[in-house]
Design a protein around this motif. Structure first.
Motif, PDB file in Angstrom:
ATOM      1  N   GLY A  69       0.756  -1.072  -0.159  1.00 24.70           N
ATOM      2  CA  GLY A  69      -0.141  -0.036  -0.050  1.00 24.70           C
ATOM      3  C   GLY A  69       0.862   1.269   0.033  1.00 24.70           C
ATOM      4  O   GLY A  69       0.449   2.338   0.210  1.00 24.70           O
ATOM      5  N   MET A  70       1.979   1.179  -0.080  1.00 25.70           N
ATOM      6  CA  MET A  70       2.842   2.278  -0.173  1.00 25.70           C
ATOM      7  C   MET A  70       4.230   2.064  -1.084  1.00 25.70           C
ATOM      8  O   MET A  70       4.706   1.082  -1.522  1.00 25.70           O
ATOM      9  N   TRP A  71       4.973   3.332  -1.225  1.00 25.04           N
ATOM     10  CA  TRP A  71       6.345   3.163  -1.912  1.00 25.04           C
ATOM     11  C   TRP A  71       7.331   3.620  -0.804  1.00 25.04           C
ATOM     12  O   TRP A  71       7.096   4.566  -0.155  1.00 25.04           O
ATOM     13  N   ARG A  72       8.506   3.227  -0.647  1.00 24.26           N
ATOM     14  CA  ARG A  72       9.545   3.286   0.166  1.00 24.26           C
ATOM     15  C   ARG A  72      10.845   4.065  -0.333  1.00 24.26           C
ATOM     16  O   ARG A  72      11.148   3.556  -1.458  1.00 24.26           O
ATOM     17  N   ALA A 127      -0.641  -0.035   6.370  1.00 22.17           N
ATOM     18  CA  ALA A 127      -1.764  -1.092   6.112  1.00 22.17           C
ATOM     19  C   ALA A 127      -3.013  -0.798   6.848  1.00 22.17           C
ATOM     20  O   ALA A 127      -4.020  -1.265   6.597  1.00 22.17           O
ATOM     21  N   ASP A 128      -3.078   0.506   7.729  1.00 20.64           N
ATOM     22  CA  ASP A 128      -4.243   0.437   8.506  1.00 20.64           C
ATOM     23  C   ASP A 128      -4.950   1.657   7.820  1.00 20.64           C
ATOM     24  O   ASP A 128      -4.493   2.595   7.286  1.00 20.64           O
ATOM     25  N   ASP A 129      -6.464   1.388   8.021  1.00 21.66           N
ATOM     26  CA  ASP A 129      -7.184   2.224   7.484  1.00 21.66           C
ATOM     27  C   ASP A 129      -7.082   3.769   8.009  1.00 21.66           C
ATOM     28  O   ASP A 129      -7.813   4.658   7.662  1.00 21.66           O
ATOM     29  N   LYS A 130      -7.161   3.461   9.430  1.00 25.14           N
ATOM     30  CA  LYS A 130      -7.273   4.993  10.242  1.00 25.14           C
ATOM     31  C   LYS A 130      -6.232   4.594  11.237  1.00 25.14           C
ATOM     32  O   LYS A 130      -5.932   3.562  12.099  1.00 25.14           O
TER      33      LYS A 130
END
Length: 700
Positions: A541-544, A617-620
């Motif tokens: 869910g992201m780029w590092r 990874a958390d929606d909130k």
């Protein structure tokens, strides 16, 4: 017994009874010495050599020129006399010996001779054609054997026939009723791009490869592609370093969408059936080629309707005027019906009317595919790398693969799981050399050869021999700013195979001192413009991004906001700035979840990234996590799993150490029972063993 011959201590060494950390480039000397030892110890198979081989005396004479005695061999290979003698005795007195080799042997300017040195030892002892023995090449591609069978090399015709063999040319020309046949081999890869750069090649069609990353002297390759008038690229990935130069892109199927056959290293042909539908306009390579041929006026010759048509024609040609004169023959499969082709079970060639069930083992009758029908010893002369180390370039660079990436990352670079373990290109160097060149673990180093220079993260390792360094081959301009290792490697090749000398490049190294260092995590892929050094890797869910720069921005807040901000509702921006220490941290929270964060410091000692990565990874965001973001670590009482070790199940090193201590785990199997780590692909097992050992050492 397992003997590993490798300059590096790799994961394979964990199963080794003996590891010979040989000087790079001297394997042929070791095996020449083995050949002479076998002769002097009376361990040759005289009956086999006399009746089924030729050229042994010439092989002996060449071996004597560089391997006259064990002491000389030990000095040249930088091994102990005792270890060499032990391995020689093992080979001599063990009937069933398999010598497995791959790119570490092949990728040299004299790689063919290195292979011949291995084969000579098996020929002299008659150790081939029987179970449990023989030289065994592990090819570098899944279907490398299949590619050779159909003539996928510049010096080959299909079915293992040679362009330079007049009989073979006439045979293929007659079978296909071809009006014209090439009478000399084409340009191999390095020569092809050299000719292209000189303007001699005006059009090129590149299929399923990424030469703008994988070729040596890659800057020349890029110039060649830029100069070429017409570049066509067939690939299942739209954006690669090579497709950037293409005038035409042809969407090809990937392996799960293809239908046909593949051949593995034991000559086993296996039906490959598609298990995924082809997306969009993606088509099979054979279909694309046939359609182009039809538009060039060859519709009759390329009137294939499915892969079975091509296979049956190929099988027919393999047996055409063969009469056991050529090794590749699958003529017994030429009359398969479409149903029989679909149901084809894995089978080893040759597959002829005499051997309709296939051939499990070749050469057991002592008959070889040479003009005399005898195996040929090849005299292996003393050789050394084209470019040797010097005062200016005192270290030997070896390039190769790492556990979780494949070739140029066009596919594995898209996988968060595969990128979790090793996310940044690195220079692996022995601590002794690191001290000599003022390098420190986890800092940056600049590596230079005669051709150019790159920047990598330093990784200290006792797995390296002093004097040798290692850099992975995978990273490219899509995933790093200055880490393309083939910028350093000269395009010197083996004159027979055309293989480049990837395993030996003289380099020098020095510390790269930037003005600032940092990392950046974002849900969006970003265009990094203010960092002289950056690397990029996919996360869940992201780029590092790992970043460093030689110029300090006038205002870090403005710089960070320009990079990270976009229009969105309910946005929070939190930041910390210590101008005196050049330390800056900021996070952007969007609709209650972490959207991006940036950490900058004047030194290397930044927070670990793994806990922050997991927040994406958390929606909130939890309130307790929100208060800890700019610290870069969980609040007191929370757990941080740490750096990922097992990519399959996302198990971090801190979790492993905790469980090892709490449950007195002493084996990878025990860890697997508790955490599943190591129970899927198993590639992390060597590292699990190291963690167990280091944890036990600390406790003691």
């Amino acid at each position: 017994m397992v003997v590993v011959i490798d300059p590096r201590h790799t994961a394979t060494c964990d199963i080794a009874d003996i590891h010979l950390a040989i000087k790079p480039g001297t394997d042929h000397i070791l095996f020449n010495g083995l050949l002479l030892h076998l002769r002097d110890a009376g361990e040759g198979n005289d009956l086999f050599v006399e009746h089924y081989t030729e050229g042994v005396e010439q092989a002996f004479r060449s071996a004597e020129a560089c391997a006259m005695d064990t002491k000389t061999i030990a000095e040249q290979c930088e091994l102990s006399v005792n270890d060499i003698e032990k391995v020689y005795r093992l080979f001599a007195r063990t009937e069933r010996v398999v010598t497995v080799y791959s790119q570490g042997i092949n990728q040299w300017s004299y790689g063919t001779d290195r292979v011949n040195a291995i084969i000579n030892c098996h020929l002299y002892t008659g150790r081939l054609g029987r179970p449990g023995m023989g030289p065994f090449s592990f090819t570098g591609q899944p279907n490398a054997m299949g590619g050779r069978e159909v003539g996928g090399l510049a010096n080959q015709l299909t079915a293992h026939m040679s362009i330079e063999n007049e009989t073979h040319r006439d045979l293929v020309q007659g079978f296909w009723d071809a009006p014209v046949m090439a009478n000399k081999h084409g340009l191999k890869a390095v020569d092809l791009f050299n000719a292209m750069e000189q303007g001699q090649i005006k059009a090129v069609w590149i299929m399923a490869t990424n030469p703008a990353v994988s070729m040596p002297n890659v800057d020349l390759v890029k110039r060649a592609l830029q100069k070429c008038d017409f570049v066509v690229a067939s690939d299942c990935v739209r954006v690669t370093d090579t497709t950037r130069y293409a005038n035409v892109l042809l969407p090809a199927q990937t392996w799960g969408e293809r239908d046909g056959t593949v051949t593995n290293s034991e000559r086993r042909i296996t039906r490959q059936r598609a298990f995924l539908p082809s997306p969009g306009e993606a088509r099979a390579d054979w279909w694309i080629i046939a359609e182009v041929a039809k538009r060039l006026g060859h519709a009759t010759q390329f009137a294939y309707t499915e892969s079975a048509d091509i296979f049956k024609e190929f099988a027919t040609l393999s047996g055409y005027e063969n009469n056991r004169s050529r090794d590749f023959d699958i003529s017994a499969l030429q009359n398969l019906s479409y149903t029989e082709y679909d149901d084809l079970k894995p089978i080893q060639w040759p597959v002829t009317n005499d051997t309709p069930e296939g051939t499990a083992r070749m050469f057991k009758d002592g008959r070889f595919f040479t003009p005399s029908k005898k195996a040929q010893f090849i005299a292996v002369n003393p050789s050394q790398p084209v470019n040797d180390i010097s005062n200016e370039f005192p270290l030997r660079l070896n390039s190769g693969r790492v556990r979780d990436h494949w070739h140029t990352m066009t596919r594995t670079g898209k996988s968060a799981r595969l990128s979790a373990h090793i996310y940044e290109p690195f220079l692996e160097i022995h601590p002794q050399d690191a001290r000599a060149y003022s390098l420190h673990d986890n800092e940056l180093a600049r590596i230079a050869s005669k051709l150019g220079n790159i920047i990598c993260r330093v990784k200290l390792s006792n797995s390296q021999r002093p004097g040798d360094v290692f850099i992975p081959m995978h990273w490219n301009d899509q995933f790093a700013s200055q880490a393309l290792v083939n910028q350093l490697i000269a395009s010197v090749v083996d004159p027979i195979s055309g293989q480049p000398e990837y395993k030996y490049t003289p380099v020098h190294v020095n510390a790269h001192q930037a003005k600032w260092y940092g990392f950046l995590l974002s849900r969006r892929r970003l265009d990094i413009v203010n960092a002289g050094y950056w690397t990029c890797s996919r996360g869940h869910g992201m780029w590092r991004y790992e970043i460093a720069g030689d110029q300090i921005p006038a205002d870090w807040a403005d710089c960070a906001r320009d990079l990270l901000c976009q229009h969105a509702d309910k946005v929070e921006w939190v930041e910390f700035h210590d101008a005196a220490e050049n330390r800056y941290r900021a996070a952007r929270v969007e609709n209650g979840r972490l959207e991006s964060c940036i950490f900058i410091d004047s030194i290397f000692h930044l927070p670990e990234r793994d806990w922050l990565v997991k927040l994406f990874a958390d929606d909130k965001l939890k309130d307790i996590d929100r208060t800890s973001i700019l610290m870069g670590k969980p609040a007191k009482g929370q757990k941080d799993a740490g750096r990922v070790v097992c990519s399959c199940f996302g198990v971090g090193i801190n979790t492993l150490i905790e469980k090892i201590k709490a449950n007195d785990l002493t084996t990878p199997e025990a860890i697997g029972e508790k955490l599943k780590a190591g129970t899927n692909c198993g590639s992390c097992i060597p590292e699990l063993k190291e963690i167990i050992q280091s944890t036990q050492s600390i406790e003691e």
